[in-house]
Design an enzyme around this catalytic site. Sequence first.
Site, PDB file in Angstrom:
ATOM      1  N   GLU A  76      19.600  40.753 -19.956  1.00  0.00           N
ATOM      2  CA  GLU A  76      20.783  40.384 -20.216  1.00  0.00           C
ATOM      3  C   GLU A  76      21.041  40.243 -21.583  1.00  0.00           C
ATOM      4  O   GLU A  76      22.082  40.725 -22.325  1.00  0.00           O
ATOM      5  CB  GLU A  76      21.477  39.013 -19.596  1.00  0.00           C
ATOM      6  CG  GLU A  76      21.270  38.844 -17.835  1.00  0.00           C
ATOM      7  CD  GLU A  76      20.048  38.444 -17.315  1.00  0.00           C
ATOM      8  OE1 GLU A  76      19.205  38.789 -18.101  1.00  0.00           O
ATOM      9  OE2 GLU A  76      20.156  37.614 -16.660  1.00  0.00           O
ATOM     10  N   GLU A 112       9.019  42.152 -22.028  1.00  0.00           N
ATOM     11  CA  GLU A 112       7.864  40.882 -22.342  1.00  0.00           C
ATOM     12  C   GLU A 112       6.897  41.265 -23.529  1.00  0.00           C
ATOM     13  O   GLU A 112       6.993  42.233 -23.985  1.00  0.00           O
ATOM     14  CB  GLU A 112       7.166  40.690 -21.011  1.00  0.00           C
ATOM     15  CG  GLU A 112       8.243  40.173 -19.847  1.00  0.00           C
ATOM     16  CD  GLU A 112       7.605  39.912 -18.609  1.00  0.00           C
ATOM     17  OE1 GLU A 112       6.433  40.030 -18.311  1.00  0.00           O
ATOM     18  OE2 GLU A 112       8.338  39.113 -17.526  1.00  0.00           O
ATOM     19  N   ALA A 157       2.789  39.804 -24.900  1.00  0.00           N
ATOM     20  CA  ALA A 157       1.602  38.942 -25.006  1.00  0.00           C
ATOM     21  C   ALA A 157       2.155  37.549 -25.481  1.00  0.00           C
ATOM     22  O   ALA A 157       1.403  36.545 -25.045  1.00  0.00           O
ATOM     23  CB  ALA A 157       0.501  39.760 -25.478  1.00  0.00           C
ATOM     24  N   CYS A 215      20.804  32.974 -21.317  1.00  0.00           N
ATOM     25  CA  CYS A 215      21.723  34.126 -21.201  1.00  0.00           C
ATOM     26  C   CYS A 215      23.120  33.881 -21.105  1.00  0.00           C
ATOM     27  O   CYS A 215      24.130  34.418 -21.452  1.00  0.00           O
ATOM     28  CB  CYS A 215      21.205  35.043 -20.115  1.00  0.00           C
ATOM     29  SG  CYS A 215      19.419  35.868 -20.778  1.00  0.00           S
TER      30      CYS A 215
HETATM   31  N1  THU Z   1      14.353  37.375 -16.856  1.00  0.00           N
HETATM   32  C1  THU Z   1      15.619  37.878 -17.269  1.00  0.00           C
HETATM   33  O1  THU Z   1      15.312  39.362 -17.664  1.00  0.00           O
HETATM   34  N2  THU Z   1      16.896  37.602 -16.927  1.00  0.00           N
HETATM   35  C2  THU Z   1      16.950  36.182 -16.762  1.00  0.00           C
HETATM   36  O2  THU Z   1      18.030  35.749 -16.603  1.00  0.00           O
HETATM   37  C3  THU Z   1      15.865  35.419 -16.257  1.00  0.00           C
HETATM   38  C4  THU Z   1      14.717  35.856 -16.478  1.00  0.00           C
HETATM   39  C5  THU Z   1      13.199  37.843 -17.269  1.00  0.00           C
HETATM   40  C6  THU Z   1      12.199  37.049 -18.235  1.00  0.00           C
HETATM   41  C7  THU Z   1      10.697  37.418 -17.872  1.00  0.00           C
HETATM   42  O3  THU Z   1      10.698  38.916 -18.387  1.00  0.00           O
HETATM   43  C8  THU Z   1      10.833  37.487 -16.314  1.00  0.00           C
HETATM   44  O4  THU Z   1      12.344  37.695 -15.918  1.00  0.00           O
HETATM   45  C9  THU Z   1      10.491  36.469 -15.472  1.00  0.00           C
HETATM   46  O5  THU Z   1      10.828  35.287 -16.189  1.00  0.00           O
END
Ligand code: THU
Length: 157
Positions: free
Chosen positions: A75, A64, A66, A115
């Site tokens: 993925e 993530e 900011a 994804c």
């Molecule tokens: N996230 C993933 O890593 N994969 C997904 O398919 C859905 C969401 C992550 C993005 C973000 O860092 C967190 O989960 C919350 O949405």
Amino acid sequence: MTDKKVEILFKEFSSPEEMPSADQKLVRAAMEAQKSSYAPYSHFNVGAAVRLEDGTIIKGSNQENAASPSGLCAERTAMFAAGANYPGVPMVSIAIAGGPSLGLCANPATPCGACRQVMAEYQKIGGKPMSVILVGADKIWKFDRVDDVLPFIFDSI
Ligand code: THU
């Protein structure tokens, strides 16, 4: 007018031990990858592991930022790393393990639409089905190809 129906078949396992050994290994790699998730904003930690045709496993986790759109899902982190480091080698399976605060959701966390679309493209260029394995706390779901998590895949060609 005709009513049409799309049927999706998938397998449910109650633990990794029930799965073929290559799948077990990939599930464990996805769970391991979850530990490297950087998710200080959502606290939702996701790990992913891609298996290439030659058996190589590439891990990724959500990262993530900011400035939120700058982050990336687990993925795509894994698939883009695989595509960048092993160009031309088909991706034959991806396992995903996610949940809040480094745990797993009871029902497996499912991949976002972006994804799934990226999976679809790598499956297409690889020319082999890419299985999708979703890891939950109580159950694991296995789909034999990306089409089973993304019916009516967009294809510009
Ligand atoms: N996230 C993933 O890593 N994969 C997904 O398919 C859905 C969401 C992550 C993005 C973000 O860092 C967190 O989960 C919350 O949405």
